[in-house]
Design a protein around this motif. Structure first.
Motif, PDB file in Angstrom:
ATOM      1  N   ASP A 240       0.855  -1.187   0.000  1.00 24.02           N
ATOM      2  CA  ASP A 240       0.000   0.000   0.000  1.00 24.02           C
ATOM      3  C   ASP A 240       0.889   1.235   0.000  1.00 24.02           C
ATOM      4  N   ALA A 259       3.810   3.372  -6.949  1.00 20.50           N
ATOM      5  CA  ALA A 259       2.661   2.492  -7.196  1.00 20.50           C
ATOM      6  C   ALA A 259       2.735   1.880  -8.591  1.00 20.50           C
ATOM      7  N   ASP A 264       2.620  -5.319  -7.197  1.00 16.67           N
ATOM      8  CA  ASP A 264       1.323  -5.502  -6.547  1.00 16.67           C
ATOM      9  C   ASP A 264       1.093  -4.363  -5.564  1.00 16.67           C
ATOM     10  N   THR A 266      -0.989  -0.701  -4.352  1.00 22.36           N
ATOM     11  CA  THR A 266      -2.240   0.052  -4.364  1.00 22.36           C
ATOM     12  C   THR A 266      -1.951   1.460  -3.845  1.00 22.36           C
ATOM     13  N   HIS A 268      -3.021   4.964  -2.260  1.00 20.13           N
ATOM     14  CA  HIS A 268      -4.034   5.608  -1.427  1.00 20.13           C
ATOM     15  C   HIS A 268      -3.655   7.086  -1.313  1.00 20.13           C
TER      16      HIS A 268
END
Length: 291
Positions: A240, A259, A264, A266, A268
Motif C-alpha cells: 500500500d 505504485a 502488486d 495500491t 491511497h
C-alpha cells in the motif's frame, strides 16, 4: 537477553554481532504483528500515537530504533538492505513468524527493504509518504532543501552535521514547546495541525530521543543515498502506498511512481500532509491486517 525500562518504555535485545537493538511495543500484545520503520529525524516513538488504534484493531506494533538512533548501537557504513538482517534477528527472538511492515517517510525505504528481503514472512507492506531510491537520476533533487543540506553535510562535513543534530536535540530538551511550535510553523498547515493535535511537547520528546546520538543521525543521512540493493520492481509482496495531497516534503510524483513500479501496489492518495498516518492509522493498520 531482553530488558524493559518502564520510564522510557523500551526493550533491548543483543544481536549476534554484539550490537544492542532497542524497540518499543504498542497496541494489543496478542495481536497481529506489524513492524514499524520510523521516519528520519525520528525514532521508535514516532508511532506511539497509534497505540490506541492498534489495540482497537488487534495489532501488536513493534517499533525498533535503527542503528545509531535512540537507544540502538551504531553500525557505520550500513545500507537500507542491512536493516532486514537486524529485523530478522529481532523477530526471531520474539518468536514472530508472519508479520506486516509499515514505514513512514525515510522509513518507507526500510519497509520496502524488509518486504523485499523477507517476502516469505511478510504479508503486506505499507509505504507512507515515502521516496524513490535517491540514487536514481533526479530523485535527490526531489527532497526538500533541508534534507539535501543535511545529506551533503553528513557526507562531506560530518562534524558540522553532528553539531546541528546536537543543537536540535538540546533545543528539544530545553524548550520543547518552542521546538514543536517552530516545527509546526515550518512544515505547513496540514502537518502543523497534526503537531498541534498530538502536542508540541510530545513531538519534542520524540525528537530529543531520536537525536540522542548525533553521529548515528549522520549515518542515517549517509545511508539515505546509498544504493538500496534492490529496485521497487523487485518487491513481491502486496504494498500500500499512502500519500497526502498536501505533503510539502516529498516530490508529488513519487507516490504514483512507486505504485506504478511495484508489481502488486495500491495507491491511497488522501487529504493530509507528510504526517498523514496520524489521520489514517486505522485504515493503514486494518489494510495491513487484512492480508
Amino acid at each position: 537477553m531482553s530488558e524493559y525500562v518502564a520510564d522510557e518504555a523500551y526493550h533491548v535485545v543483543r544481536l549476534r554481532d554484539g550490537r544492542q537493538l532497542s524497540y518499543a511495543q504498542y497496541g494489543d500484545p496478542d495481536g497481529f504483528v506489524t513492524l514499524n520503520a520510523h521516519g528520519g529525524l525520528a525514532c521508535r516513538l514516532d508511532v506511539a500515537a497509534a497505540a490506541p488504534t492498534a489495540e482497537l484493531c488487534g495489532v501488536r506494533l513493534i517499533s525498533p530504533d535503527r542503528p545509531g538512533v535512540g537507544r540502538s548501537d551504531p553500525q557505520p557504513g550500513r545500507t537500507i538492505l542491512d536493516w532486514a538482517r537486524d529485523v530478522t534477528e529481532l523477530l526471531d527472538r520474539l518468536d514472530v513468524d508472519r508479520f506486516a511492515v509499515m514505514g513512514w517517510s525515510l522509513g518507507g525505504q526500510y519497509a520496502a527493504a524488509v518486504g523485499y528481503a523477507l517476502a516469505p514472512r511478510v504479508t503486506r507492506t505499507a509505504i507512507i509518504a515515502g521516496a524513490l531510491p535517491l540514487t536514481e537520476p533526479g530523485a535527490f533533487h526531489g527532497l526538500p532543501t533541508i534534507d539535501r543540506t543535511y545529506i551533503r553535510m553528513s557526507c562531506h562535513a560530518p562534524w558540522g552535521a553532528r553539531l546541528c543534530f546536537r543543537a536540535m536535540g538540546l533545543a528539544a530538551a530545553w524548550a520543547p514547546r518552542l521546538y514543536g511550535w517552530l516545527a509546526a510553523r515550518d512544515l505547513g498547515p496540514a502537518d502543523g495541525a497534526v503537531l498541534r493535535a498530538t502536542g508540541f511537547t510530545t513531538f519534542a520528546h520524540m525528537s530529543q530521543e531520536a537525536l540522542r546520538q548525533p553521529q548515528g543521525v549522520v549515518e542515517e543521512y549517509r545511508a539515505m543515498v546509498r544504493p538500496w540493493g534492490f529496485a521497487p520492481e523487485d518487491i513481491r509482496v502486496p504494498v500500500d502506498i499512502w500519500a497526502g495531497t498536501d505533503d510539502q516534503l516529498i516530490d508529488p510524483s513519487w507516490p504514483g511512481e512507486l505504485a506504478r513500479r511495484i508489481p502488486d501496489a495500491t495507491l491511497h492518495l488522501q487529504a493530509g500532509g507528510h504526517f498523514l498516518a496520524h489521520l489514517y492509522y486505522r485504515d493503514i493498520l486494518e489494510s495491513l491486517r487484512s492480508s
